[in-house]
Each structure stands twice: as C-alpha cells, then as structure tokens.
Motif scaffolding. Structure first.
Motif, PDB file in Angstrom:
ATOM      1  N   CYS A 137       0.831  -1.212   0.000  1.00  0.00           N
ATOM      2  CA  CYS A 137       0.000   0.000   0.000  1.00  0.00           C
ATOM      3  C   CYS A 137       0.865   1.260   0.000  1.00  0.00           C
TER       4      CYS A 137
ATOM      5  N   PHE B  84      -0.591   9.459   0.236  1.00  0.00           N
ATOM      6  CA  PHE B  84      -1.101   8.949   1.518  1.00  0.00           C
ATOM      7  C   PHE B  84      -2.572   8.559   1.416  1.00  0.00           C
ATOM      8  N   LEU B  85      -3.317   9.277   0.574  1.00  0.00           N
ATOM      9  CA  LEU B  85      -4.709   8.910   0.334  1.00  0.00           C
ATOM     10  C   LEU B  85      -4.789   7.524  -0.302  1.00  0.00           C
TER      11      LEU B  85
ATOM     12  N   THR C 102      -2.627   5.166  -0.001  1.00  0.00           N
ATOM     13  CA  THR C 102      -2.223   4.203   1.023  1.00  0.00           C
ATOM     14  C   THR C 102      -3.376   3.864   1.950  1.00  0.00           C
ATOM     15  N   VAL C 103      -4.114   4.869   2.399  1.00  0.00           N
ATOM     16  CA  VAL C 103      -5.201   4.602   3.336  1.00  0.00           C
ATOM     17  C   VAL C 103      -6.379   3.939   2.631  1.00  0.00           C
TER      18      VAL C 103
ATOM     19  N   GLN D 202      -5.296   0.355   2.547  1.00  0.00           N
ATOM     20  CA  GLN D 202      -5.371  -0.258   3.870  1.00  0.00           C
ATOM     21  C   GLN D 202      -6.817  -0.501   4.310  1.00  0.00           C
ATOM     22  N   GLY D 203      -7.682   0.455   4.005  1.00  0.00           N
ATOM     23  CA  GLY D 203      -9.054   0.364   4.498  1.00  0.00           C
ATOM     24  C   GLY D 203     -10.005  -0.375   3.581  1.00  0.00           C
TER      25      GLY D 203
END
Length: 235
Positions: free
Chosen positions: A41, A168-169, A171-172, A175-176
């Motif tokens: 991610c 970072f968006l 990545t999250v 992850q989510g």
C-alpha cells in the motif's frame, strides 16, 4: 500534447514503481518476496505521488487514471476536449511501465516456475481475495468513489505537497478498502499491465485471468463518475 506527454510519463512512473513492488514481493529470489500488505500500500501510494509530480512538470493535471479523467469530465470539472489525449497517454504509459518492470525482473521470471514461485498476474494486475463478481465490482466502485471524491476537493493536486497527500490517500484507501480486490482504482493501471503480461514472452507465466478483467475496468469508471456527480450536486 502536453497533457498526453505528462500523463504518459506520470503513468509509466506509477507503474514502474507500483508493479515493480509487486514483482519484488512475489517473485522467487527477489529480496522483497513475502512483503506485507502495508509495504504494498505504501509502495503504490508513493508510486502515485511521484507520478503526479512528474506529470505536473510536463503540463498535465496528474490524473494518471481514466476513472479520474472521466469522472471529472462527466460533470464539467475537466474539459472533454482533453479526455482522448489523457486516456491515450495513461494506457500507453501503463504498458511502457509494465514492460520496464519485465526487463528489470527478467532473470527472476526465468527461475520462477509459475504460481508456486510467484510468477502470477497479481504482479501486474489485481485479483479478488474472494471471487464474487458483484461484490468485487462494488468494492472497486466504492474504493474509487471515495478516492475520487477526496481528489475533487483537493484542488490542483500537482502542486506543493499535494502529490504526497494523494499518495497517503492511496495508502489509506488500500489499507481500508483494498483488502477485497487489491484496489485497482484505475482501468489503465490494471488493463495495460495485464495486457503486457498476456502478450509479451515472459518465461513461465501463468494465466492473465481475463474473466476478471472487466471488474477493475468498469468498477473504477462507475465509481469515478458517481463521485463527480455527488460533487456536482453538492456544489
């Protein structure tokens, strides 16, 4: 032409880093084999960030993604006159990026004897954790909708630190929401590398899984358009 060139270069960079991380985490003999989901991610997040930076330097808006381009254009947030050049740059750039990764990891493909050694389509394209076409489609739709809606509220995301925010968006989102389908979010990111895996003479390769390919194409496109629609209604 600036838009075409920027989107091609930015998307190629995105795929070189992102698919490269996939090869590193899958292929036999690679130092990163067996890397974690967080690693992947983060890799895709930074791959997008640096692709956006590069695209912006060549005069593009840094979409790197047909779902973003179409979602923005559908409700007037991006001119239709530029859509064709952007889409062409994105799909060609993604194929070039996949080709570069194939060359980089060629010796590993040579020793990776199919699925058991990690020589799988998952390096290049997405595959579902649990195959359920309806929910796989909804998963891509929801993830891309969320991603696109945030982008629409970031303004010009090629400037300053905003590409890192986009990274970072990503990545999250991974992850989510990415644990179900591998979060393609992007038809070019999935289709062009899948095509490269299918067409190019990669040693010991396995199936390109074309039966699933419609999900990471149409799920993100619908999600991007719905996000553009919501943004239009709210403003």
């Amino acid at each position: 032409m600036n838009g075409f060139t920027g989107e091609l270069i930015g998307t190629a960079i995105l795929i070189v880093f992102g698919v490269g991380c996939g090869a590193n985490s899958n292929l036999k003999g690679a130092y990163g084999k067996g890397s974690s989901w967080l690693y992947l991610c983060l890799c895709w997040g930074f791959a997008v960030a640096f692709g956006v930076y590069a695209a912006g330097q060549f005069g593009a808006d840094g979409h790197l993604n047909p779902a973003i381009t179409l979602g923005f254009a559908a409700f007037g947030f991006f001119p239709w006159s530029k859509v064709g050049a952007y889409l062409l740059g994105q799909f060609i750039g993604a194929f070039i990026g996949a080709l570069i990764v194939i060359i980089q990891y060629w010796p590993h493909f040579q020793i990776a004897k199919g699925k058991d050694d990690g020589n799988v389509i998952n390096i290049f394209a997405t595959a579902p954790a649990i195959r359920n076409p309806l929910f796989n489609f909804l998963g891509e739709l929801i993830a891309t909708f969320t991603f696109t809606f945030v982008l629409l509220n970031l303004g010009d995301f090629t400037q300053g630190l905003k590409p890192l925010v986009v990274g970072f968006l990503i990545t999250v989102v991974g992850q989510g929401l990415g644990g179900t389908t591998g979060f393609a979010l992007n038809p070019a990111r999935d289709l062009s590398p899948r095509l490269a895996y299918a067409l190019l003479p990669i040693p010991n390769k396995t199936s390109a899984d074309w039966a699933y390919a419609w999900v990471p194409i149409f799920g993100p496109i619908v999600g991007g358009i719905l996000a553009g629609g919501l943004q239009y209604l709210l403003h």
